[in-house]
Design a protein around this motif. Sequence first.
Motif, short mmCIF file in Angstrom:
data_model
loop_
_atom_site.label_atom_id
_atom_site.label_comp_id
_atom_site.label_asym_id
_atom_site.label_seq_id
_atom_site.Cartn_x
_atom_site.Cartn_y
_atom_site.Cartn_z
N ASP A 176 0.79 -1.18 0.15
CA ASP A 176 0.43 -0.11 0.06
C ASP A 176 0.72 1.46 0.27
N PHE A 177 2.31 1.38 0.69
CA PHE A 177 2.75 2.52 0.57
C PHE A 177 3.39 2.64 -0.80
N LEU A 196 0.63 4.21 -2.78
CA LEU A 196 0.65 5.70 -2.96
C LEU A 196 2.04 6.71 -3.13
N LEU A 255 1.04 2.27 12.51
CA LEU A 255 0.08 1.62 11.63
C LEU A 255 -0.31 0.96 12.71
N ASP A 312 -4.45 -1.29 12.09
CA ASP A 312 -5.66 -1.51 11.64
C ASP A 312 -7.49 -1.62 12.77
N ARG A 319 -11.06 0.92 4.99
CA ARG A 319 -9.51 0.54 4.40
C ARG A 319 -9.34 -0.08 5.15
N PHE A 340 -4.56 1.79 8.75
CA PHE A 340 -4.54 3.32 8.68
C PHE A 340 -3.50 2.98 9.45
N ALA A 341 -3.09 4.76 9.34
CA ALA A 341 -2.00 5.06 10.09
C ALA A 341 -2.65 6.38 10.63
N PRO A 357 -4.82 8.53 4.45
CA PRO A 357 -3.84 8.07 3.18
C PRO A 357 -2.55 8.98 2.71
N GLU A 358 -3.32 9.73 1.71
CA GLU A 358 -2.99 10.95 1.35
C GLU A 358 -2.54 12.11 1.59
N TRP A 379 0.02 10.65 4.32
CA TRP A 379 0.92 10.45 4.51
C TRP A 379 2.44 10.97 4.43
#
Length: 206
Positions: A17-18, A21, A94, A96, A122, A125-126, A164-165, A167
Amino acid sequence: MCNDYRLEVDIASIAEDFEDLQIRLETPEGLPNVPAREDIRITDIAPIVRSSDKGRAHGELVNRRWSWPGPRGAPVYNFRSEKRSFASHRCLVLCDGFYEFTDPADPGQKRLDKWLFTMKGRRWFAMAGIWRGYEEGEAFTLLTMDAGPDIAPYHHRQIIPLAPESWADWLDPAVPAEKMLAWLPAGSLEVRQVYGKPPAQGRLAL
């Protein structure tokens, strides 16, 4: 405030996923061992992605202790974000899901009611965090702010999940923190009770 969270997603999926992105992950200490865990608690070792000296859209994936000892020895596991710039030592924590606890709806129940918050749409997530060195190594803490609409019925403060946008921006200390440390839109977080008797409709014990 948050003193328990969950991470059951495997590290390979997280790394993918990273990559999607376009955030490059380095593993300066080797690939961390990250077993699936329903409960990550204060002083446990857990994975974070911290800012890298290689610049924007780079991060270092490492295992670190959650909380460092405060001046009087109490663990610093949450840290107020208000009126702070966090010009260095930022990290993504990190998870969930994370937990909040309320007074039990059942008067005969000794344990607090336990609620699990996840991010809608998701698988993980972070959360916004910072890290620092201390006598025994390095540790991280979760940033907090006044609770937004999804969490306010359960607690007056909350940790800060990041979309996520955001991070890559959080990993870039040149981007002002106040642009990112904000509530997600109402309905972004889903909640379910994992322990305790459900309260009467519309009522929560705070």
